[in-house]
Design an enzyme around this catalytic site. Structure first.
Site, PDB file in Angstrom:
ATOM      1  N   GLU A  49       0.859  -1.181   0.000  1.00  0.00           N
ATOM      2  CA  GLU A  49       0.000   0.000   0.000  1.00  0.00           C
ATOM      3  C   GLU A  49       0.898   1.235   0.000  1.00  0.00           C
ATOM      4  O   GLU A  49       1.722   1.415   0.905  1.00  0.00           O
ATOM      5  CB  GLU A  49      -0.920   0.016   1.218  1.00  0.00           C
ATOM      6  N   ASP A  60      -5.636   9.404   9.832  1.00  0.00           N
ATOM      7  CA  ASP A  60      -4.307   8.981  10.240  1.00  0.00           C
ATOM      8  C   ASP A  60      -3.866   9.661  11.517  1.00  0.00           C
ATOM      9  O   ASP A  60      -4.179  10.833  11.776  1.00  0.00           O
ATOM     10  CB  ASP A  60      -3.299   9.278   9.120  1.00  0.00           C
ATOM     11  N   TYR A 175     -10.314  -3.820   3.614  1.00  0.00           N
ATOM     12  CA  TYR A 175      -9.453  -3.441   4.726  1.00  0.00           C
ATOM     13  C   TYR A 175     -10.346  -3.194   5.940  1.00  0.00           C
ATOM     14  O   TYR A 175     -11.111  -2.236   5.970  1.00  0.00           O
ATOM     15  CB  TYR A 175      -8.693  -2.179   4.321  1.00  0.00           C
TER      16      TYR A 175
END
Length: 265
Positions: A49, A60, A175
């Site tokens: 990734e 994040d 994911y």
């Protein structure tokens, strides 16, 4: 069959789980990314990734935020990221590459242009963090038309309706975010991951990868007992952020080999 699909089929036939490391393109040095990707693939990474730097990476935590900031300070753009993939593909024709990032850079680039140029560069999948499945069926269709896999995120808070809709759109793998919060946060609860898998598998027929909170071989192996893949980002980015230019690929490869050994054990 896409490179991602072929990779998971090969691993499943061998009874192995996929290892998917994440790094931010252009970090910690602008000219190290291709070398870093090659080193990780040679050390046992099954899919890579590659993060597209963005100024507001809302999902994040501090580690990957800093990585994006460093890359942006070096002037790394989506065009540069595609060039990196193209250079990687000249030396590695087999390891799938997934671009992971946010909608703004993709939309500024132009959706149609992005899909075309990503396919030409050798990208295999695309994960746009802030594209919910309800709003990107056309984008997913465009990716599939070019042989690219649209990758989506699921979370512990995802409703059955969301999981079912995503299961119809997703390709390659899904994911699963194991924690509530941002990357690099919290303590991984493998029991909760195990409990979540049966519900997800009722609707999602592609492989399930799990990320967030996986930091070493022990946590990777624990998650791999229940998932088809483990995704490691913050721990790897944190490891390489303070390395010298010459040590980045070496240290990353050693880290990947340790995780790979734990998964295969």
């Amino acid at each position: 069959m896409s490179r991602i699909q072929a990779t998971f089929a090969r691993l499943a036939a061998a009874g192995r789980k996929a290892l998917i490391p994440y790094v931010t393109a252009g970090d910690p040095y602008a000219d190290v990314t291709v070398e870093l990707m090659l080193a990780m693939a040679q050390a046992g990474a099954d899919v890579i990734e590659l993060g597209v730097p963005f100024s507001d990476p809302m999902a994040d935590g501090p580690v990957i935020q800093r990585a994006s900031e460093r890359a942006l300070q070096k002037g790394i753009t989506l065009t540069h990221v595609l060039e990196m993939v193209r250079a990687f593909r000249q030396q590695d024709a087999d390891t799938p590459v997934v671009l992971m990032g946010y909608a703004n850079p993709v939309e500024r680039f132009g959706l149609e242009r992005f899909v075309t140029e990503a396919q030409a560069a050798g990208v295999d999948g695309v994960l746009v963090v802030d594209y919910p499945p309800e709003e990107c069926e056309a984008f997913a269709t465009a990716l599939k038309a070019k042989g690219l896999d649209p990758i989506f995120l699921l979370a512990p808070t995802s409703t059955d309706e969301r999981v079912e809709r995503l299961g119809r759109l997703a390709s390659g793998y899904v994911y699963y975010v194991s924690l509530k919060g941002v990357t690099g946060a919290g303590h991984l609860d493998t029991g909760a991951v195990a409990d979540a898998m049966p519900r997800l598998r009722r609707h999602v027929k592609v492989p399930l990868g799990v990320g967030f909170g996986i930091r070493d071989g022990a946590t990777a192996a624990a998650v791999a007992r229940h998932a088809d893949a483990v995704v490691i980002g913050s721990a790897l980015v944190q490891l390489i952020e303070l390395q010298s230019r010459d040590n980045v690929a070496i240290q990353a490869a050693a880290f990947i080999r340790d995780i790979r050994a734990a998964l295969d054990a």
